[in-house]
Design an enzyme around this catalytic site. Sequence first.
Site, PDB file in Angstrom:
ATOM      1  CG  HIS A 130      -1.815   1.190   1.421  1.00 25.82           C
ATOM      2  ND1 HIS A 130      -1.781   2.227   2.135  1.00 25.82           N
ATOM      3  CD2 HIS A 130      -3.052   1.161   0.797  1.00 25.82           C
ATOM      4  CE1 HIS A 130      -2.703   2.911   1.861  1.00 25.82           C
ATOM      5  NE2 HIS A 130      -3.588   2.309   1.146  1.00 25.82           N
ATOM      6  CB  SER A 154      -6.344  -1.877  -3.190  1.00 22.69           C
ATOM      7  OG  SER A 154      -7.620  -1.473  -3.542  1.00 22.69           O
ATOM      8  CG  ASP A 193      -5.729  10.436  -4.993  1.00 26.87           C
ATOM      9  OD1 ASP A 193      -6.542   9.164  -5.475  1.00 26.87           O
ATOM     10  OD2 ASP A 193      -5.144  10.602  -4.050  1.00 26.87           O
ATOM     11  CG  MET A 194     -11.298   9.598  -8.877  1.00 25.16           C
ATOM     12  SD  MET A 194     -12.615  10.321  -9.964  1.00 25.16           S
ATOM     13  CE  MET A 194     -13.118   8.706 -10.788  1.00 25.16           C
ATOM     14  CB  ALA A 195     -11.499   5.378  -4.191  1.00 28.83           C
ATOM     15  CE  LYS A 245     -21.792   5.877 -16.312  1.00 32.95           C
ATOM     16  NZ  LYS A 245     -22.332   7.431 -16.431  1.00 32.95           N
ATOM     17  N   GLY A 326      -8.166  19.180  -6.746  1.00 31.67           N
ATOM     18  CA  GLY A 326      -7.160  19.386  -5.679  1.00 31.67           C
ATOM     19  C   GLY A 326      -6.969  20.747  -4.890  1.00 31.67           C
TER      20      GLY A 326
END
Length: 367
Positions: A130, A154, A193-195, A245, A326
């Site tokens: 990680h 992950s 930055d996104m999950a 998606k 950001g």
Amino acid sequence: MSNQDETRSETNPLILVEPSELKSFVKRILLSNGSNEENSEIVSDCLVEADLHGVDSHGSNRIPSYIERIRRGFLDPTSELEWNHVTPVVSHLDARNGFGFVAAFKGIQKAIEIASVYGIGLVSVTNSNHFGRSAYFVKQAASQGYMSLVFTNSSPALPVWGGKEKLMGVSPIACGAPGGGGGDPSSPDFILDMAPSVAARGKIHKALRRGETIPPGWALNSQGRETQDPEEALKGCMLPMGGPKGSGLSIMMDVFSGVLSGSSFAGQVKGPYDPSAQAGVGHFLLVLKPDLFMDMDQFRSRMSHLYSTVVGSERRPGVERIYFPGEIELLESRKRSKEGIPFVQAEIDSLNLEAERAGVPKLVVKG
């Protein structure tokens, strides 16, 4: 401060810590657990930078889980990276079960060095762990004037669309580009930055540590029912954003980070909170020179125009301000740099327990 923050302050008061003190503290623990000076500097900087930017789910509170993996022999703080330069623009990095932070930091730097000569640089990383907040490495490239894509896979946390078992990871997709100002806050870098889930799984762990509930729509319990209990959510699974998606994006991260790199994939990655085996995480790091098709001044001018157009667009009723990707985190970092980084007592206690085990001074909080 939101009503939720006010409630938390009354029931679980926030304790402030100076960023420099926090970084020194984290570094001491890492050094005492076998990490060398260079690696400890990289890891501590990555973790505290996440705290500074308000991403507490990926900050220094992760230290106990990393140290437990070291204690059990499933993370090697002394590993030496192994490079294989495949073509002039492509390198393959074997992290040899070392810190993901170090592998990604050195991987993106290698990609930058390659791109400085050839315009594009790609590094694929295998046998890693990680690496915290993806934006750290995107910012690493943007601060040196480069565009980037940073992917990782992950441990299982999401069902595929139509499924009911945890199979895909909440694997972040991150990208960035230097802004129009060359560091000028009036035209900041583009940092996304996104999950692929409704929320990052680290936020569930944060809620559990702080004794909080999670919002509806974030997760299901082990019986497949929606829950606001973080403990039940961790036994169950996260929900993908946008239905199929989000599921598709999580599979894409596995293709580029796991399948391509030769690392673990298809539900076989182990998470940082699972000290039962090596993680087998893979990363995909791509860097581009922005002046491939125009000069850098023109590129920055176009980025500046994009920024002003986005934040100056007509707002919906009730919206006070539109932010560039950001930018909220950037503003939070300035605030926390001055005021300190907030923790609750349970988090301080957990960190100080690691200090006791390591035989180093405890964390000093602001009086």
